[in-house]
Design an enzyme around this catalytic site. Structure first.
Site, PDB file in Angstrom:
ATOM      1  N   HIS A 158      -9.085   7.670 -10.662  1.00 20.67           N
ATOM      2  CA  HIS A 158      -7.385   7.746 -10.357  1.00 20.67           C
ATOM      3  C   HIS A 158      -7.834   8.491 -11.846  1.00 20.67           C
ATOM      4  O   HIS A 158      -8.271   8.687 -13.055  1.00 20.67           O
ATOM      5  CB  HIS A 158      -6.677   7.085 -10.643  1.00 20.67           C
ATOM      6  CG  HIS A 158      -6.634   6.443  -9.158  1.00 20.67           C
ATOM      7  ND1 HIS A 158      -5.984   7.481  -7.911  1.00 20.67           N
ATOM      8  CD2 HIS A 158      -6.314   4.850  -9.313  1.00 20.67           C
ATOM      9  CE1 HIS A 158      -6.070   6.492  -7.346  1.00 20.67           C
ATOM     10  NE2 HIS A 158      -5.827   5.217  -7.738  1.00 20.67           N
ATOM     11  N   LYS A 549       7.581   3.127  -8.428  1.00 18.65           N
ATOM     12  CA  LYS A 549       7.671   4.983  -8.114  1.00 18.65           C
ATOM     13  C   LYS A 549       9.318   4.430  -7.017  1.00 18.65           C
ATOM     14  O   LYS A 549      10.405   5.380  -7.442  1.00 18.65           O
ATOM     15  CB  LYS A 549       6.898   5.512  -7.619  1.00 18.65           C
ATOM     16  CG  LYS A 549       7.145   7.247  -7.235  1.00 18.65           C
ATOM     17  CD  LYS A 549       5.955   8.247  -7.038  1.00 18.65           C
ATOM     18  CE  LYS A 549       5.532   7.771  -6.180  1.00 18.65           C
ATOM     19  NZ  LYS A 549       5.915   8.303  -4.703  1.00 18.65           N
TER      20      LYS A 549
END
Length: 929
Positions: A158, A549
């Site tokens: 990532h 999120k």
């Protein structure tokens, strides 16, 4: 609000002064040495005027924190410089952060060495865990716990490591010279030469481009990760096992070890194709080959080194019959090679044998099938033959010393280094099956089938262990798991590879439904076969990033805990050995934070001696960049895994969870409402794109994976991946994903359930957000509100008890406290103003004020990070220099947002300044993504 900001500025100045005064002399000396060396290099290259401008900005941001000048004056100074000058200054502060990080790393290593006196076990070490467990458990129970122990770190690519590899290696060279300079056994001339070389390397660091000119491809990411293996992991792993073995019993190195190889590294790098079209079957194949080349090279070198030094003479002990027979067989099969080795090592049979083994490992790497090993098990058999012969001859130290380390390395890494895991989105599989059933296939479906064929090739070449897992992201039902097995039949029929399909639950709803999905999985014939073959072992992955999120940090934390508890109960009821795979990020908004605390906060029964977790982005090099730090990290995590698996710890955790369950639900419910009232408001995604460098971060070429799903500006949070969401908020100095909504949740929990304000937020509505007047005094003595209309209820004391007694709640608040400490209200306000929505800006700042005050009230701290002195010092010392880069970034971002018709050359120069500042802020704040 203005008064509150002023009070915080006063506290910030006092805290920074305290941090400076607390800096240890050794660290202060290294920071000064490196800083002065960088200043010398800057002046030599850019002239004294450049260094003078850097110093002007440095002094100005410090003065602004002391409220001697205003932030507007700092912004005006920055605006006067030509863009080219601003770029040079941004480079200077970025290099400075790299060097400060290096100095702190060296200080951490000094501290570890100084504490490791051997007189007492280090806190959170393996020795400390074993000592405690010996006291609490019986010998049989401890033996069973050690036998079942597993730690599975999974490296992922990532894109949160903003540094180029060239920058990272330059820093390592500076590090080597700093170590030489500080070495106590170096003379004056040697120190002088080390300083000269250090200046040379700092000069090179200064002249090396901070920004990548080409985008990384997945194989670049694989090679970058290999640096951690080559320089750290291969050597560190046997030291971990040795530490455990020494703790378990006296005489390590002179007896058969009691510690087994319990670490298994995994990797998604080159295997994770969810949302990354650049990861293909060919890339996956190359990734495994790169890994294999590195591990076989390391094994060959280690075996050769041992062989050259194993000069045990036959004069003092003949080889065992098994070893003599093995050598005789080798003579028959490879007479020339064995004859050469016998000439080099006459009457040293163990040395001959180990050099022969090294030659076979080299042949394995070259694919010389006549001499190569067919599997790691064959290599282990040969190593144990030598070990047993040495034991029989009385050379037990040689048998259980370096050869045992080599055995542990082979057991850990095999011939594949890390178990490569494939990940793909469930919808991709569903579409592929629709096409196959309809008799037509697209290019993407052909790629899915090619991937499965590649898994089969990898297993045939390196063994099933090299690539058995297939992770399905956004698993909604058991059908999503069954789809992978059906696709495998389409790809290869009866020759399909061995697959352990791992469901990944990410959204709040998916986490809530996870146990039902697993029940459905048990009815899939392929899953039943794998359970029968593998001792009823099953793996489930939990996604921290997308849940946070979606729900906000507090609600996501509780939702994940509930899922763990339910899955642990489900596994017990179904006779399943469950491993939970934690998809945690480096940043606090993505499940980050201290790993050992995270383990101890898990739901009872969910660990059971097994812990698997992703190691993402910059975290890989923060934790595995140096052997001493890597050793400490692995020991701390393993310590927590052992302790969290005991009935006493599980019982305490379960009691606390039951006692504070309703309280946690009130916190989670109110915090989620507050979070959604902001993030789901009309216009919020567009506003976020304006106030942050979200669009520009895509130009940083941080990784091979696209920053978001689809094209164009984000229309909702679903369009954004969790990483750029968190990374962008860190750049704005808001760090919103790490704390937003928690203040509203804590405030609601201080009241009775009947008094909790409906729908939205503390004393407010979903439209307006939390009341700006909600305040409490953060001192330990006083929990009463300071002004405003919000009354703090009696629940504050219960929150304080929950913080003291429930590890999950303590971890939530400690992580939020860390995130709040890295937030700067004054700088954040300037970013938030760029979006043209004062209502959003006010809502964010009000929730920040509320969260900060209530976190301090609940923890009993008078200032943020009061109980974490080292981290507090690091944050306080960095803050002014991060401010400098933030002002430079704000200048670029404001200009880019203010005019859409900028000349192309000016736009490019502003974007360069912006991206350089992004690099620098990431280096200054560290865990940013």
């Amino acid at each position: 609000m203005a008064a509150n900001a002023s009070q915080q500025a006063d506290r910030s100045s006092a805290e920074r002064h305290s941090a400076v005064s607390e800096m240890p002399d050794e660290l202060r000396a290294d920071v000064r040495l490196l800083g002065e060396s960088l200043g010398r290099v800057i002046a030599e290259d850019g002239g004294p005027d450049l260094l003078s401008d850097v110093e002007r900005l440095r002094k100005a941001v410090i003065a602004a924190r002391r409220r001697e000048i205003s932030v507007d004056e700092v912004a005006a100074m920055v605006a006067e410089w030509p863009i080219e000058r601003s770029v040079q200054i941004a480079r200077a502060f970025t290099c400075y952060f790299h060097l400060v990080n290096l100095a702190e790393e060296h200080y951490r290593m000094r501290i570890l060495r100084s504490r490791d006196t051997g007189e007492a076990a280090l806190p959170d070490s393996l020795a400390q865990a074993v000592s405690e467990l010996k006291h609490d458990l019986g010998e049989d129970e401890l033996t069973r716990l050690i036998a079942d122990l597993e730690f599975r770190p999974v490296l992922t690519a990532h894109p949160t490591e903003a540094r180029r590899r060239a920058i990272a290696t330059a820093i390592q060279r500076v590090s080597a010279q700093l170590a030489e300079y500080n070495s106590p056994d170096r003379g004056a001339q040697e120190r002088q030469e080390a300083y000269r070389r250090m200046l040379e390397e700092i000069d090179l660091l200064w002249r090396t481009a901070q920004l990548r000119h080409t985008k990384l491809d997945p194989l670049d990411e694989v090679r970058t990760a290999m640096a951690a293996f080559d320089e750290t992991l291969f050597r560190t792993v046997p030291r971990v096992y040795r530490s455990l073995d020494a703790a378990l019993a006296e005489g390590t190195g002179t007896r058969e070890p009691k510690a087994k190889a319990f670490i298994r590294y995994g990797s998604w790098i080159g295997g994770d194709r969810d949302g990354n079209p650049n990861v293909t079957a060919r890339v996956t194949r190359e990734a495994v080959l790169i890994q294999a080349d590195h591990v076989l090279t390391a094994l060959e070198n280690a075996t050769t080194r041992i062989g050259r030094t194993l000069t045990v003479s036959a004069q003092y002990g003949d080889p065992s019959k098994d070893l003599a027979d093995a050598i005789a067989l080798a003579v028959d099969d490879h007479p020339e090679l064995v004859s050469e080795l016998a000439t080099r090592a006459p009457r040293e049979p163990h040395r001959q044998w180990m050099l022969f083994v090294a030659a076979r490992i080299a042949a394995t790497r070259r694919r010389d099938l006549d001499l190569a090993y067919r599997s790691p098990d064959e290599l282990l058999r040969d190593l144990r033959t030598c070990q047993a012969s040495l034991v029989a001859g009385g050379a037990v130290r040689q048998a259980y010393g370096e050869i045992q380390h080599l055995i542990w390395q082979v057991e850990t890494f095999g011939f594949h280094l890390a178990e490569l895991e494939v990940r793909q989105h469930s919808q991709v599989h569903a579409t592929a099956l629709e096409e196959l059933r309809a008799g037509r296939t697209s290019e993407r479906t052909e790629e899915v089938l090619a991937t499965i064929r590649m898994i089969a090739w990898i297993q045939e070449r390196f063994g099933v262990r090299a690539c058995p897992r297939y992770v399905v992201s956004f698993t909604r039902s058991a059908d999503d798991v069954a789809a992978v097995y059906e696709l495998a039949e389409h790809a290869l029929g009866a020759r399909a590879p061995v697959l352990d399909v791992v469901p990944l639950f990410e959204s709040g709803q998916d986490l809530a439904n996870s146990a039902d999905v697993l029940t459905g999985m048990l009815r899939i014939p392929a899953v039943q076969r794998r359970l029968d073959q593998g001792g009823r072992r099953l793996e489930v992955m939990l996604g921290y990033s997308d849940s946070a999120k979606e729900l906000g940090p507090a609600a996501a934390t509780l939702k994940l805990y509930d899922a763990q508890a339910e899955l642990a109960s489900w596994a017990l009821a179904n006779d399943i050995r469950l491993t939970l795979f934690h998809g945690r990020g480096g940043a606090l908004g993505r499940g980050g934070g201290p790993a050992n605390r995270a383990v101890l906060a898990q739901a009872p029964g969910s660990v059971s001696g097994r812990f698997k977790v992703t190691e993402q982005g910059e975290v890989i090099f923060a934790r595995y960049g140096h052997p001493a730090i890597a050793l400490r990290h692995i020991e701390q995590v393993t310590n927590a895994v052992l302790l969290a698996s005991t009935s006493s710890v599980e019982s305490r955790t379960a009691d606390a969870a039951a006692r504070y369950r309703l309280l946690a639900e009130r916190v989670a419910s109110a915090s989620e409402r507050a979070y959604r009232s902001l993030t789901e408001a009309p216009g919020f995604p567009e506003w976020f794109g304006l106030v942050s460098p979200l669009e520009e971060i895509g130009s940083l070429r941080l990784g091979s994976r696209p920053a978001r799903r689809g094209l164009g500006a984000p229309k909702s949070l679903d369009d954004l991946r969790a990483i750029p969401w968190v990374f962008s908020w860190a750049q704005t100095r808001v760090n919103l994903p790490g704390w937003y909504g928690l203040g509203s949740g804590l405030l609601a929990a201080t009241r009775s359930a009947e008094d909790t304000a409906p729908a939205g937020t503390a004393n407010g509505s979903p439209e307006t957000g939390p009341a700006q007047t909600s305040r409490v005094d953060g001192s330990p003595e006083n929990g009463a509100p300071v002004g405003g209309s919000t009354e703090i209820g009696p629940g504050l004391e219960e929150l304080r008890r929950a913080y003291r007694e429930w590890p999950l709640f303590a971890s939530l608040l400690d992580n939020a406290e860390m995130s709040l400490a890295k937030t700067d209200r004054q700088i954040a306000s300037r970013y938030l103003a760029l979006g043209g929505r004062q209502d959003f800006a006010d809502q964010v700042l009000a929730e920040y004020d509320l969260t900060r005050e209530l976190v301090l009230a609940v923890t009993g701290h008078s200032r943020l990070l009061e109980s974490r002195r080292v981290l507090s010092r690091a944050v306080q010392l960095r803050d002014p220099y991060v401010d400098a880069l933030s002002h430079l970034q704000l200048r670029a971002l404001s200009a880019l947002r203010a005019a859409s018709d900028l000349p192309e050359d000016e736009r490019e120069r502003l974007e360069t300044l912006l991206l350089l500042s992004v690099n620098g802020v990431a280096a200054g704040l560290q865990n940013t993504g």
